[in-house]
Design a protein around this motif. Structure first.
Motif, PDB file in Angstrom:
ATOM      1  N   LEU A 207      32.203   3.128 -13.819  1.00 59.66           N
ATOM      2  CA  LEU A 207      31.702   4.459 -14.165  1.00 59.66           C
ATOM      3  C   LEU A 207      30.556   4.907 -13.250  1.00 59.66           C
ATOM      4  O   LEU A 207      30.091   6.033 -13.364  1.00 59.66           O
ATOM      5  N   GLY A 208      30.097   4.007 -12.380  1.00 65.83           N
ATOM      6  CA  GLY A 208      29.042   4.373 -11.431  1.00 65.83           C
ATOM      7  C   GLY A 208      27.633   4.184 -11.943  1.00 65.83           C
ATOM      8  O   GLY A 208      26.680   4.621 -11.296  1.00 65.83           O
ATOM      9  N   PHE A 244      28.268  -5.900  -5.833  1.00 68.49           N
ATOM     10  CA  PHE A 244      28.510  -4.488  -5.495  1.00 68.49           C
ATOM     11  C   PHE A 244      27.444  -3.590  -6.114  1.00 68.49           C
ATOM     12  O   PHE A 244      26.988  -2.633  -5.467  1.00 68.49           O
ATOM     13  N   SER A 245      27.047  -3.869  -7.342  1.00 68.32           N
ATOM     14  CA  SER A 245      26.001  -3.066  -7.985  1.00 68.32           C
ATOM     15  C   SER A 245      24.699  -3.160  -7.199  1.00 68.32           C
ATOM     16  O   SER A 245      24.014  -2.147  -6.988  1.00 68.32           O
ATOM     17  N   TYR A 246      24.344  -4.362  -6.763  1.00 67.10           N
ATOM     18  CA  TYR A 246      23.149  -4.515  -5.936  1.00 67.10           C
ATOM     19  C   TYR A 246      23.264  -3.695  -4.650  1.00 67.10           C
ATOM     20  O   TYR A 246      22.304  -3.054  -4.219  1.00 67.10           O
ATOM     21  N   MET A 247      24.428  -3.719  -4.045  1.00 65.62           N
ATOM     22  CA  MET A 247      24.618  -2.980  -2.798  1.00 65.62           C
ATOM     23  C   MET A 247      24.414  -1.485  -2.998  1.00 65.62           C
ATOM     24  O   MET A 247      23.757  -0.813  -2.204  1.00 65.62           O
ATOM     25  N   MET A 248      24.963  -0.949  -4.095  1.00 63.16           N
ATOM     26  CA  MET A 248      24.836   0.479  -4.349  1.00 63.16           C
ATOM     27  C   MET A 248      23.417   0.871  -4.754  1.00 63.16           C
ATOM     28  O   MET A 248      23.036   2.039  -4.647  1.00 63.16           O
ATOM     29  N   LEU A 249      22.634  -0.110  -5.218  1.00 66.79           N
ATOM     30  CA  LEU A 249      21.221   0.135  -5.528  1.00 66.79           C
ATOM     31  C   LEU A 249      20.329  -0.130  -4.318  1.00 66.79           C
ATOM     32  O   LEU A 249      19.107  -0.142  -4.447  1.00 66.79           O
ATOM     33  N   ARG A 250      20.951  -0.369  -3.165  1.00 61.00           N
ATOM     34  CA  ARG A 250      20.262  -0.627  -1.889  1.00 61.00           C
ATOM     35  C   ARG A 250      19.446  -1.916  -1.917  1.00 61.00           C
ATOM     36  O   ARG A 250      18.502  -2.064  -1.152  1.00 61.00           O
ATOM     37  N   ARG A 251      19.829  -2.846  -2.757  1.00 62.64           N
ATOM     38  CA  ARG A 251      19.211  -4.175  -2.776  1.00 62.64           C
ATOM     39  C   ARG A 251      20.133  -5.114  -2.008  1.00 62.64           C
ATOM     40  O   ARG A 251      20.814  -5.965  -2.564  1.00 62.64           O
ATOM     41  N   TYR A 252      20.147  -4.943  -0.684  1.00 57.98           N
ATOM     42  CA  TYR A 252      21.151  -5.600   0.153  1.00 57.98           C
ATOM     43  C   TYR A 252      20.970  -7.115   0.220  1.00 57.98           C
ATOM     44  O   TYR A 252      21.952  -7.860   0.276  1.00 57.98           O
ATOM     45  N   ALA A 253      19.716  -7.595   0.241  1.00 59.07           N
ATOM     46  CA  ALA A 253      19.499  -9.044   0.281  1.00 59.07           C
ATOM     47  C   ALA A 253      20.056  -9.711  -0.974  1.00 59.07           C
ATOM     48  O   ALA A 253      20.667 -10.791  -0.899  1.00 59.07           O
ATOM     49  N   ASP A 254      19.872  -9.078  -2.126  1.00 62.75           N
ATOM     50  CA  ASP A 254      20.424  -9.626  -3.364  1.00 62.75           C
ATOM     51  C   ASP A 254      21.947  -9.571  -3.350  1.00 62.75           C
ATOM     52  O   ASP A 254      22.618 -10.484  -3.846  1.00 62.75           O
ATOM     53  N   ALA A 255      22.507  -8.500  -2.798  1.00 68.99           N
ATOM     54  CA  ALA A 255      23.971  -8.402  -2.697  1.00 68.99           C
ATOM     55  C   ALA A 255      24.515  -9.512  -1.806  1.00 68.99           C
ATOM     56  O   ALA A 255      25.512 -10.170  -2.136  1.00 68.99           O
ATOM     57  N   GLN A 366      32.035   8.453  -4.956  1.00 70.26           N
ATOM     58  CA  GLN A 366      31.172   7.311  -4.657  1.00 70.26           C
ATOM     59  C   GLN A 366      31.152   7.001  -3.161  1.00 70.26           C
ATOM     60  O   GLN A 366      30.121   6.568  -2.627  1.00 70.26           O
ATOM     61  N   THR A 367      32.256   7.235  -2.483  1.00 72.78           N
ATOM     62  CA  THR A 367      32.284   7.035  -1.032  1.00 72.78           C
ATOM     63  C   THR A 367      31.343   8.004  -0.338  1.00 72.78           C
ATOM     64  O   THR A 367      30.635   7.640   0.610  1.00 72.78           O
ATOM     65  N   ALA A 368      31.313   9.255  -0.794  1.00 69.01           N
ATOM     66  CA  ALA A 368      30.409  10.245  -0.211  1.00 69.01           C
ATOM     67  C   ALA A 368      28.946   9.841  -0.416  1.00 69.01           C
ATOM     68  O   ALA A 368      28.113   9.988   0.492  1.00 69.01           O
ATOM     69  N   ILE A 369      28.615   9.306  -1.600  1.00 69.11           N
ATOM     70  CA  ILE A 369      27.251   8.841  -1.857  1.00 69.11           C
ATOM     71  C   ILE A 369      26.897   7.696  -0.915  1.00 69.11           C
ATOM     72  O   ILE A 369      25.810   7.668  -0.321  1.00 69.11           O
ATOM     73  N   PHE A 370      27.818   6.761  -0.769  1.00 67.52           N
ATOM     74  CA  PHE A 370      27.567   5.631   0.128  1.00 67.52           C
ATOM     75  C   PHE A 370      27.403   6.088   1.573  1.00 67.52           C
ATOM     76  O   PHE A 370      26.504   5.619   2.289  1.00 67.52           O
ATOM     77  N   MET A 371      28.255   7.002   2.020  1.00 65.04           N
ATOM     78  CA  MET A 371      28.197   7.438   3.421  1.00 65.04           C
ATOM     79  C   MET A 371      26.920   8.223   3.714  1.00 65.04           C
ATOM     80  O   MET A 371      26.430   8.210   4.847  1.00 65.04           O
ATOM     81  N   GLU A 373      24.047   7.382   2.554  1.00 65.88           N
ATOM     82  CA  GLU A 373      23.101   6.290   2.835  1.00 65.88           C
ATOM     83  C   GLU A 373      23.327   5.726   4.234  1.00 65.88           C
ATOM     84  O   GLU A 373      22.374   5.428   4.960  1.00 65.88           O
ATOM     85  N   VAL A 374      24.582   5.572   4.617  1.00 67.39           N
ATOM     86  CA  VAL A 374      24.884   5.061   5.954  1.00 67.39           C
ATOM     87  C   VAL A 374      24.322   5.997   7.022  1.00 67.39           C
ATOM     88  O   VAL A 374      23.701   5.557   7.999  1.00 67.39           O
ATOM     89  N   LYS A 375      24.509   7.295   6.819  1.00 62.16           N
ATOM     90  CA  LYS A 375      24.023   8.263   7.811  1.00 62.16           C
ATOM     91  C   LYS A 375      22.497   8.255   7.912  1.00 62.16           C
ATOM     92  O   LYS A 375      21.940   8.530   8.982  1.00 62.16           O
ATOM     93  N   ASN A 376      21.823   7.940   6.800  1.00 58.17           N
ATOM     94  CA  ASN A 376      20.359   7.874   6.836  1.00 58.17           C
ATOM     95  C   ASN A 376      19.844   6.674   7.613  1.00 58.17           C
ATOM     96  O   ASN A 376      18.689   6.657   8.043  1.00 58.17           O
ATOM     97  N   THR A 377      20.681   5.663   7.761  1.00 60.70           N
ATOM     98  CA  THR A 377      20.233   4.429   8.422  1.00 60.70           C
ATOM     99  C   THR A 377      21.008   4.125   9.696  1.00 60.70           C
ATOM    100  O   THR A 377      20.838   3.051  10.274  1.00 60.70           O
TER     101      THR A 377
END
Length: 473
Positions: A207-208, A244-255, A366-371, A373-377
């Motif tokens: 559900l996001g 995956f939840s960690y990744m979407m919360l931008r907690r990449y080290a935990d992911a 959800q892909t648009a939200i992720f992308m 973030e990608v464009k910001n970095t």
């Protein structure tokens, strides 16, 4: 084992060979259980021909046929409702023998899978064929496989079994039997309640709501002693959705930490998976997690276990280098990997059959939200390559290298400095943790100058953990 970094301490579980052998034996038992289950004749509906509750219990764990008709999907939902109503609303606890916890996982897993696939199917019909007979049938039954109904079942099973109270007492070192209640003493309720917690993790992620997804696991220990680790599919599912939840919360080290755990574990237990009916599903989930860890490592460069690093190079080759270099040419690859590896998101509400164009595919959303973030970095690697050359650098000089306006660069630097500070979990609830610098470089902007320094301390912690990950197993 313990590692102390200033005031920060990370404790790893020292798990013995005896525990490892016990887990392997459980996996072998599960393979035998899967073989026994395959002998059950599959019905087009989970309740078809079932004249007693034991037959319904067995059928509840049997996958619905892939090409099942819409009427069959409706009947399946009705039979699940009947079964759970009997379990939850009988006068007192239902006294039923259940095969083992493998069965309990299969029931919850299949229940959520049918809910997910029905929601995806209904949304697709509303967007592509809203005027056909099936669309009319779906329109007339908006509550069938409704989000509220599914969540109500999962929460009710958890509440009836008082499984959260039992797990919390165990974590405190107290006697769980003091809080178990009449229902929680029965294996039927205890096992269904436990795996309903994992089911909630999955549903909230679909559900996001990634924060709530992680919150549901507050009372579950993330280690091999947990019950979910005894069931192969549950083990993979848990770490996939947590990572995956960690990744979407931008907690990449935990992911990365979660994906690394399960990927290393896969490589050490693959000989025991081949006999399982779930082997193909596990292999697919394994590939998805490799795609997700490739994404995360491109955001937060990390030293990986040699097994994972080698597999990533074999799978993606130059594509992995392209992700790590960043730039506009990496955007299509980021999107491709995300779409192939993300959950099949669903909408919490029925679609609007009268306005097909208003029904957005949740995966696209959800892909648009992720992308975004990608464009910001996307220029992070380029900027870091320049900053590594200097201890102090003029803002205007760097902006000229990047061909952007100085004020635009200043805003970008400030935003990304904030993004580099991530919460990193070590113990307690999965949403808890200590804020650390996740970048190998730190900088401060003072007037027109950028002061650069290495941020080694936070990196050493995660590098140490990943180097020693294999030793824990």
């Amino acid at each position: 084992m313990a590692f102390v970094n200033g005031n920060q301490s990370l404790q790893l579980n020292d798990e013995s060979d005896v525990e490892e052998e016990a887990l392997v034996n459980d996996y072998k038992e599960q393979v035998n259980f899967d073989d026994a289950q395959s002998d059950i004749e599959q019905a087009s509906s989970i309740g078809a021909g079932a004249t007693d509750i034991q037959a319904q219990l067995a059928a509840a764990a049997t996958p619905l046929e892939y090409q099942a008709t819409l009427e069959t999907k409706f009947a399946s939902y009705d039979n699940y409702c009947s079964l759970f109503h009997y379990i939850l609303n009988s006068e007192g606890p239902v006294d039923l023998e259940v095969p083992n916890y493998f069965w309990a996982w299969d029931v919850i897993d299949e229940f959520i899978y049918q809910f997910e696939s029905f929601c995806r199917y209904r949304n697709r019909v509303a967007r592509t064929a809203p005027h056909e007979d099936e669309a009319q049938l779906l329109r007339e039954n908006p509550n069938t496989w409704g989000c509220y109904s599914v969540l109500n079942v999962l929460y009710s099973l958890i509440q009836r079994s008082q499984i959260n109270e039992q797990l919390a007492a165990q974590k405190r070192g107290e006697d769980a039997m003091a809080v178990v209640g009449d229902y929680g003493t029965r294996p039927l309720y205890r096992m269904l309640g436990y795996f309903s917690i994992i089911g909630l993790l999955r549903v909230h992620c679909l559900l996001g709501d990634f924060s709530l997804a992680l919150k549901t696991l507050d009372d579950i220990e993330m280690n091999k002693k947990a019950m979910f680790a005894r069931v192969m599919a549950a083990h993979f599912t848990t770490y996939y959705y947590v990572g995956f939840s960690y990744m979407m919360l931008r907690r990449y080290a935990d992911a990365i930490r979660m994906f690394s755990h399960i990927l290393v574990y896969v490589s050490r237990t693959k000989n025991f998976q081949k006999g399982s009916n779930n082997f193909d599903a596990i292999a697919k989930k394994n590939d998805q997690m490799y795609a997700l860890i490739a994404i995360c490592v491109s955001f937060v460069p990390t030293r990986l276990d040699d097994t994972i690093h080698t597999a990533l190079r074999e799978k993606y080759g130059e594509g992995l280098n392209r992700l790590q270099r960043g730039g506009p040419e990496a955007l299509p690859l980021f999107e491709e990997l995300f779409r192939s590896a993300c959950p099949k998101f669903i909408s919490p509400t029925p679609p609007d059959f009268d306005n097909p164009s208003s029904n957005i595919d949740p995966v696209d959303h959800q892909t648009a939200i992720f992308m975004d973030e990608v464009k910001n970095t996307i220029y992070n690697p380029t900027v870091k390559s320049y900053l590594k050359l200097y201890s102090t650098m003029d803002l205007k000089k760097l902006s000229s290298f990047l061909e952007v306006e100085p004020e635009q660069l200043r805003s970008w630097l400030l935003v990304n400095k904030q993004r580099s500070r991530q919460t990193r979990w070590s113990e307690g609830g999965l949403l808890e943790g200590e804020v650390v610098n996740a970048s190998e470089l730190d900088y401060a902007v003072e007037g027109e100058l950028i002061h650069v320094s290495e941020a080694k301390q936070g990196r050493r912690l995660v590098d140490w953990y990943l180097r020693n990950l294999a030793r824990a197993y």
